[in-house]
Design a protein around this motif. Structure first.
Motif, mmCIF file in Angstrom:
data_model
loop_
_atom_site.group_PDB
_atom_site.id
_atom_site.type_symbol
_atom_site.label_atom_id
_atom_site.label_comp_id
_atom_site.label_asym_id
_atom_site.label_seq_id
_atom_site.Cartn_x
_atom_site.Cartn_y
_atom_site.Cartn_z
ATOM 1 N N ALA A 68 4.119 -1.225 3.355
ATOM 2 C CA ALA A 68 3.121 -0.923 4.386
ATOM 3 C C ALA A 68 3.712 -0.014 5.462
ATOM 4 C CB ALA A 68 2.609 -2.216 5.013
ATOM 5 N N THR A 97 -2.513 -7.417 4.020
ATOM 6 C CA THR A 97 -3.298 -7.165 5.230
ATOM 7 C C THR A 97 -2.440 -7.346 6.472
ATOM 8 O OG1 THR A 97 -5.295 -7.948 4.119
ATOM 9 C CG2 THR A 97 -5.353 -7.862 6.524
ATOM 10 N N LEU A 141 0.112 -4.451 6.769
ATOM 11 C CA LEU A 141 -0.483 -3.192 7.212
ATOM 12 C C LEU A 141 -0.821 -3.248 8.699
ATOM 13 C CD1 LEU A 141 -1.562 -0.387 6.586
ATOM 14 C CD2 LEU A 141 -3.710 -1.445 5.841
ATOM 15 N N LEU A 162 -8.020 -2.288 11.217
ATOM 16 C CA LEU A 162 -8.270 -2.318 9.786
ATOM 17 C C LEU A 162 -9.747 -2.579 9.493
ATOM 18 C CD1 LEU A 162 -5.253 -4.470 8.530
ATOM 19 C CD2 LEU A 162 -5.319 -2.052 9.144
ATOM 20 N N VAL A 221 -10.734 -5.158 0.166
ATOM 21 C CA VAL A 221 -9.328 -4.828 0.409
ATOM 22 C C VAL A 221 -9.194 -4.231 1.809
ATOM 23 C CG1 VAL A 221 -7.370 -3.436 -0.332
ATOM 24 C CG2 VAL A 221 -8.912 -4.412 -2.036
ATOM 25 N N VAL A 241 -8.013 -1.896 4.611
ATOM 26 C CA VAL A 241 -7.519 -0.522 4.716
ATOM 27 C C VAL A 241 -7.542 -0.115 6.184
ATOM 28 C CG1 VAL A 241 -8.312 0.124 2.416
ATOM 29 C CG2 VAL A 241 -9.816 0.474 4.388
ATOM 30 N N LEU A 242 -6.757 0.883 6.507
ATOM 31 C CA LEU A 242 -6.737 1.411 7.859
ATOM 32 C C LEU A 242 -8.037 2.167 8.123
ATOM 33 C CD1 LEU A 242 -5.213 1.980 10.493
ATOM 34 C CD2 LEU A 242 -4.101 3.902 9.345
ATOM 35 N N ARG A 243 -8.684 1.868 9.229
ATOM 36 C CA ARG A 243 -9.909 2.581 9.569
ATOM 37 C C ARG A 243 -9.607 4.070 9.712
ATOM 38 N NH1 ARG A 243 -11.136 -0.536 14.718
ATOM 39 N NH2 ARG A 243 -12.118 1.423 15.296
#
Length: 210
Positions: free
Chosen positions: A47, A140, A143, A164, A170, A172-174
């Motif tokens: 990450a 999660t 990250l 996120l 799943v 994910v980064l916005r």
């Protein structure tokens, strides 16, 4: 992609005190992770590598001054920090800090160190795996921590909304936060800033990526 307004981007680096404070890493990042098994270790380092690559920054095998400059600790109880060898030499006021974290019931805390130019030169990430965090998937959690240490965000930056989002279940980064991170590492911009006008420059560069 959703674009953030210049005001919203500036707010990401405006502390609760009203001061604008921005800093990014000024040297390659060298992480070391404590308190996890090998599988989770790979997840956390993966990450960090992904977020560093997103930023266009670099990682290294060793830091010439510090050895490792990003130390990530996973623990069950804040008192465990008092047992980490030499940590008290790296962090002044460790015992009072542990007492404050225990009293507040906190489950995570970050400490940054800066070089003479104001850029980040080291960071300590502490994550107490309480009931709430124990339910969060390792990927999660990893990250989220990587995102929150890649730049010096405001102490209030993600109180209302996580950096996120979920795509098909799943984390994910916005994309709008990813755009801010990439803009933050634009070589034209300074590694540290304390003027809110910097937020407008960030917004201009983040907007070009939309």
């Amino acid at each position: 992609m959703d674009q953030m307004s210049p005001e919203a981007i500036t707010a990401l680096f405006t502390r609760a005190s009203g001061d604008y404070v921005f800093a990014r890493w000024g040297r390659p990042i060298v992480p070391v992770v404590f308190g996890v098994d090998d599988t989770t270790l790979s997840t956390v380092k993966g990450a960090i590598e992904a977020v560093v690559a997103l930023a266009g920054h670099k990682m290294a095998e060793t830091d010439p001054e510090l050895g490792a400059n990003l130390m990530v600790f996973f623990l069950r109880d804040w008192a465990e920090l008092l047992e980490v060898p030499n940590l008290g030499r790296l962090l002044d006021g460790l015992a009072p800090l542990v007492a404050r974290l225990q009293e507040a019931g906190a489950n995570q805390y970050r400490v940054f160190r800066f070089d003479a130019s104001g850029a980040i030169k080291a960071a300590f990430v502490f994550v107490r795996m309480d009931g709430a965090l124990a339910e969060v998937p390792a990927a999660t959690l990893a990250l989220s921590q990587a995102v929150q240490v890649i730049v010096l965000w405001s102490d209030a930056a993600f109180q209302q909304a996580s950096p996120l989002g979920l795509v098909e279940g799943v984390a994910v980064l916005r994309p709008e936060i990813a755009a801010v991170i990439r803009a933050a590492y634009d070589p034209v911009l300074p590694a540290a800033a304390q003027e809110a006008s910097h937020g407008l420059r960030l917004a201009a560069r983040a907007g070009r990526q939309a």
